[in-house]
Scaffold this motif. Structure first.
Motif, short mmCIF file in Angstrom:
data_model
loop_
_atom_site.label_atom_id
_atom_site.label_comp_id
_atom_site.label_asym_id
_atom_site.label_seq_id
_atom_site.Cartn_x
_atom_site.Cartn_y
_atom_site.Cartn_z
N LYS A 125 0.88 -1.16 0.00
CA LYS A 125 0.00 0.00 0.00
C LYS A 125 0.92 1.22 0.00
N LEU A 126 0.60 2.21 -0.83
CA LEU A 126 1.45 3.38 -0.95
C LEU A 126 0.72 4.65 -0.53
N PHE A 127 1.42 5.49 0.21
CA PHE A 127 0.95 6.84 0.50
C PHE A 127 1.93 7.77 -0.19
N ILE A 128 1.41 8.63 -1.07
CA ILE A 128 2.26 9.42 -1.95
C ILE A 128 2.01 10.91 -1.77
N ILE A 129 3.10 11.66 -1.66
CA ILE A 129 3.04 13.11 -1.59
C ILE A 129 3.94 13.64 -2.69
N ALA B 285 -1.51 5.90 9.85
CA ALA B 285 -1.09 6.02 11.25
C ALA B 285 0.17 5.21 11.54
N ASP B 286 0.49 4.24 10.69
CA ASP B 286 1.67 3.41 10.89
C ASP B 286 2.94 4.02 10.30
N ILE B 287 2.82 5.13 9.58
CA ILE B 287 3.99 5.76 8.97
C ILE B 287 4.84 6.42 10.05
N ASN B 288 6.12 6.09 10.03
CA ASN B 288 7.06 6.72 10.96
C ASN B 288 8.43 6.79 10.28
N GLN B 289 9.43 7.23 11.01
CA GLN B 289 10.76 7.42 10.42
C GLN B 289 11.41 6.11 9.99
#
Length: 135
Positions: free
Chosen positions: A29-33, A71-75
């Protein structure tokens, strides 16, 4: 909408989009900016000449497992970050007289060796150029 040259949009940006589609087909799954960078003056376009043309465009892709959410995105999240030049196929910056390279012209130039990987940068570089703090 961000003004892009055909070379950026149809060649190097497209290779990253193809890679992204492969990741999704493989269960990610991708979150793109994505956005512009204005570190050089590439002029303005439009009927009133009030739309600035970015010198580069960036994209940050956070790569998650299928069940993860934003919500799981982190460094520590796997990420792809690129800064791609908004130039013509010959490396020159676009202007009103040379901006219209066509898809068929680009295909005839055999530019497929132009891939997204060579434009990888750190997230810190994108944060500095864009003014966005991702974390």
């Amino acid at each position: 909408i961000i003004p892009q040259t055909a070379f950026l949009n149809q060649i190097i940006w497209d290779t990253l989009e193809e890679h992204s589609r492969r990741l999704v087909r493989n269960g990610k799954k991708l979150f793109i900016i994505a956005g512009p960078a204005y570190d050089e003056d590439f002029g303005k376009i439009g009927p009133r000449k009030d739309i600035p043309v970015p010198s580069k465009n960036f994209k940050v892709i956070f790569v998650l497992d299928a069940r993860q959410t934003a919500a799981d995105i982190n460094q520590n999240t796997e990420m792809i970050s690129v800064m791609m030049p908004n130039v013509l196929s010959n490396g020159q910056k676009p202007n009103e007289s040379n901006v219209c390279e066509t898809r068929s012209q680009l295909r005839q130039m055999n530019l497929r060796n132009q891939t997204w990987e060579k434009y990888r940068v750190t997230l810190a570089e994108i944060e500095k150029a864009s003014g966005i703090d991702f974390f």
